[in-house]
Design a protein around this motif. Structure first.
Motif, PDB file in Angstrom:
ATOM      1  N   TYR A  19      44.942 -30.982  17.081  1.00  0.00           N
ATOM      2  CA  TYR A  19      44.430 -31.277  15.752  1.00  0.00           C
ATOM      3  C   TYR A  19      43.763 -30.048  15.146  1.00  0.00           C
ATOM      4  O   TYR A  19      43.090 -29.290  15.834  1.00  0.00           O
ATOM      5  N   THR A  20      43.924 -29.901  13.852  1.00  0.00           N
ATOM      6  CA  THR A  20      43.110 -28.937  13.118  1.00  0.00           C
ATOM      7  C   THR A  20      41.762 -29.606  12.853  1.00  0.00           C
ATOM      8  O   THR A  20      41.607 -30.826  13.027  1.00  0.00           O
ATOM      9  N   GLN A  21      40.809 -28.817  12.389  1.00  0.00           N
ATOM     10  CA  GLN A  21      39.535 -29.413  12.001  1.00  0.00           C
ATOM     11  C   GLN A  21      39.743 -30.440  10.898  1.00  0.00           C
ATOM     12  O   GLN A  21      39.127 -31.505  10.915  1.00  0.00           O
ATOM     13  N   GLN A  22      40.613 -30.118   9.953  1.00  0.00           N
ATOM     14  CA  GLN A  22      40.866 -31.056   8.857  1.00  0.00           C
ATOM     15  C   GLN A  22      41.467 -32.353   9.370  1.00  0.00           C
ATOM     16  O   GLN A  22      41.096 -33.437   8.926  1.00  0.00           O
ATOM     17  N   ASP A  23      42.410 -32.254  10.332  1.00  0.00           N
ATOM     18  CA  ASP A  23      43.009 -33.460  10.918  1.00  0.00           C
ATOM     19  C   ASP A  23      41.931 -34.361  11.512  1.00  0.00           C
ATOM     20  O   ASP A  23      41.884 -35.566  11.241  1.00  0.00           O
ATOM     21  N   LEU A  24      41.094 -33.773  12.359  1.00  0.00           N
ATOM     22  CA  LEU A  24      40.071 -34.567  13.038  1.00  0.00           C
ATOM     23  C   LEU A  24      39.072 -35.138  12.042  1.00  0.00           C
ATOM     24  O   LEU A  24      38.693 -36.308  12.144  1.00  0.00           O
ATOM     25  N   ALA A  25      38.658 -34.346  11.084  1.00  0.00           N
ATOM     26  CA  ALA A  25      37.719 -34.832  10.078  1.00  0.00           C
ATOM     27  C   ALA A  25      38.310 -36.021   9.320  1.00  0.00           C
ATOM     28  O   ALA A  25      37.640 -37.049   9.152  1.00  0.00           O
TER      29      ALA A  25
END
Length: 69
Positions: A19-25
């Motif tokens: 996951y990217t940070q954006q995905d997880l967020a």
């Protein structure tokens, strides 16, 4: 557990999931700014946010908090 160590563990589990940070967020329903602060160790996690992150990553909160689990 100190915030920096927890942040490193969140980042490590996030990367293991790809996951990217954006995905997880997005998946955890938190802002990118909050997640970034968590991963840098600049923000203390409320239990509710920790639960959301752990759930998305498919781990328990204990696994995030305890490097020996």
């Amino acid at each position: 557990m100190d915030n920096k160590r927890l942040g490193r563990r969140v980042r490590a589990f996030r990367k293991l999931k790809g996951y990217t940070q954006q995905d997880l967020a997005d998946l955890a329903g938190i802002s990118l700014a909050v997640l970034g602060a968590v991963e840098r160790g600049n923000r203390r996690l409320e239990d509710q946010i920790l639960d959301k992150i752990a759930n998305v990553l498919g781990v328990t909160t204990e696994e995030l908090e305890d490097p020996n689990s």
